[in-house]
Design a protein around this motif. Structure first.
Motif, PDB file in Angstrom:
ATOM      1  N   HIS A  18       0.765  -1.351  -0.127  1.00 23.56           N
ATOM      2  CA  HIS A  18       0.008  -0.039   0.033  1.00 23.56           C
ATOM      3  C   HIS A  18       0.765   1.362   0.104  1.00 23.56           C
ATOM      4  N   GLY A  19       0.115   2.272  -0.168  1.00 22.01           N
ATOM      5  CA  GLY A  19       0.971   3.803  -0.200  1.00 22.01           C
ATOM      6  C   GLY A  19       0.775   4.228   1.143  1.00 22.01           C
ATOM      7  N   GLY A  20       1.659   5.518   1.506  1.00 18.96           N
ATOM      8  CA  GLY A  20       1.861   6.111   2.742  1.00 18.96           C
ATOM      9  C   GLY A  20       0.315   6.674   3.234  1.00 18.96           C
ATOM     10  N   ALA A 144      -9.654  13.089  -0.789  1.00 16.06           N
ATOM     11  CA  ALA A 144      -8.735  13.360  -1.606  1.00 16.06           C
ATOM     12  C   ALA A 144      -8.122  12.210  -2.077  1.00 16.06           C
ATOM     13  N   LEU A 145      -8.000  11.111  -1.226  1.00 15.44           N
ATOM     14  CA  LEU A 145      -7.402   9.898  -1.521  1.00 15.44           C
ATOM     15  C   LEU A 145      -8.244   8.831  -2.399  1.00 15.44           C
ATOM     16  N   PHE A 146      -9.369   9.265  -2.513  1.00 12.24           N
ATOM     17  CA  PHE A 146     -10.444   8.638  -3.273  1.00 12.24           C
ATOM     18  C   PHE A 146     -10.904   7.144  -2.308  1.00 12.24           C
ATOM     19  N   LEU A 193       1.162   1.446 -14.191  1.00 11.41           N
ATOM     20  CA  LEU A 193      -0.320   1.897 -14.217  1.00 11.41           C
ATOM     21  C   LEU A 193      -0.088   3.453 -13.612  1.00 11.41           C
ATOM     22  N   ALA A 194      -0.980   4.486 -14.199  1.00 13.31           N
ATOM     23  CA  ALA A 194      -1.047   5.791 -13.543  1.00 13.31           C
ATOM     24  C   ALA A 194      -2.372   6.357 -13.925  1.00 13.31           C
ATOM     25  N   GLY A 195      -2.606   7.456 -13.249  1.00 15.50           N
ATOM     26  CA  GLY A 195      -3.979   8.323 -13.741  1.00 15.50           C
ATOM     27  C   GLY A 195      -3.334   9.541 -14.507  1.00 15.50           C
ATOM     28  N   GLY A 196      -4.227   9.813 -15.549  1.00 16.87           N
ATOM     29  CA  GLY A 196      -4.040  10.792 -16.387  1.00 16.87           C
ATOM     30  C   GLY A 196      -4.146  12.157 -15.710  1.00 16.87           C
ATOM     31  N   LYS A 197      -4.805  12.277 -14.409  1.00 13.12           N
ATOM     32  CA  LYS A 197      -4.925  13.610 -13.760  1.00 13.12           C
ATOM     33  C   LYS A 197      -3.950  13.721 -12.416  1.00 13.12           C
ATOM     34  N   GLY A 227      -5.003   7.599  -6.906  1.00  8.74           N
ATOM     35  CA  GLY A 227      -5.775   6.818  -6.091  1.00  8.74           C
ATOM     36  C   GLY A 227      -6.295   5.882  -6.941  1.00  8.74           C
ATOM     37  N   LEU A 228      -5.511   5.475  -8.073  1.00  7.84           N
ATOM     38  CA  LEU A 228      -6.303   4.522  -9.016  1.00  7.84           C
ATOM     39  C   LEU A 228      -6.845   3.067  -8.708  1.00  7.84           C
TER      40      LEU A 228
END
Length: 248
Positions: A18-20, A144-146, A193-197, A227-228
């Protein structure tokens, strides 16, 4: 460091990092989707949720502990490491420095170019850390992190228990990360994988990560932010599942 095991004990291994500021619970949709076929290893990084009593120090220390866990798997185990954000940096470092333990790697939204004004970042984290224990502020951060509503309680629990020293250390680790030179020679396939925004610097860094690894595939969700896996879990699971079927 707490490590949850789930899924098919005889299946190929899927490590979800997971992320921070979140914890292993962020992967619930992925655990449910992949459990029938895969053996799932899902850590709570130091300082987070079930591991909140263990201080986060450096990403290298986390890599060393993950290596110890992977060393206990049967010889020749098929291991896919998936990481998001801070966890994606850890996944890159783990794959690059221990290719004998990692068959393939999935890098989701990794910051690879660092952040300027790290000292200012420390001061800002120091000022805002107490707010993380306030429910109203944690709810804003969760949005903000979805983080979906059904995982909000998990986020609030994790946010309120994250020690300030661990938050400072993981923020420093995130901003100081640089791609190891050995990334170029990692022998397994890589899915990026990444988000366009997401921030431009992150997107450009992910593209460079792909250019530096010959056997990589970059997929960008045009409507996603940072937050994909939480924001678009069905899309994420479909992309990951298709890639795994092609590379297992």
């Amino acid at each position: 460091m707490y490590l949850r095991e789930a899924g098919n004990v005889d299946g190929p291994v899927l490590v979800l990092i997971h992320g921070g500021g979140v914890a292993g619970w962020m992967w619930r949709a992925q655990i449910e989707h992949f459990a029938a076929r895969h053996r799932l290893l899902v850590p709570d990084l130091p300082g987070h949720d079930h591991s909140h009593g263990t201080a986060f120090t450096t990403s290298a220390a986390v890599v060393a502990e993950l290596v110890a866990h992977l060393d206990r798997l049967p010889a020749g185990a098929d291991v896919t490491v998936v990481g998001f954000s801070l966890g994606a940096q850890i996944a890159v470092e783990l794959a690059a420095t221990h290719p004998e333990l990692v068959t393939r790697v999935v890098v989701v939204s990794a910051l690879t170019r660092g952040v300027a004004l790290a000292g200012l970042g420390d001061r800002l984290v120091g000022l805002t850390a107490p707010l993380a224990r306030q429910t109203w502020f944690a709810r804003l951060q969760a949005k903000a992190l979805f983080v979906p509503d059904d995982l909000l309680d998990d986020y609030l629990r994790t946010s309120k228990a994250l020690p300030k020293d661990s938050l400072l250390a993981l923020t420093r680790a995130n901003s100081a990360f640089r791609v190891p030179p050995a990334w170029r020679t990692f022998p397994g396939p890589a899915l990026l994988l990444a988000g366009g925004k997401e921030p431009r610097a992150l997107r450009e860094g992910m593209r460079q990560l792909g250019r530096d690894h010959a056997n990589s595939e970059l997929v960008v969700h045009p409507g996603a932010g940072h937050g994909l896996p939480l924001q678009h879990p069905e899309w994420f699971n479909a992309r990951l599942g298709d890639w795994l079927r092609r590379h297992l």
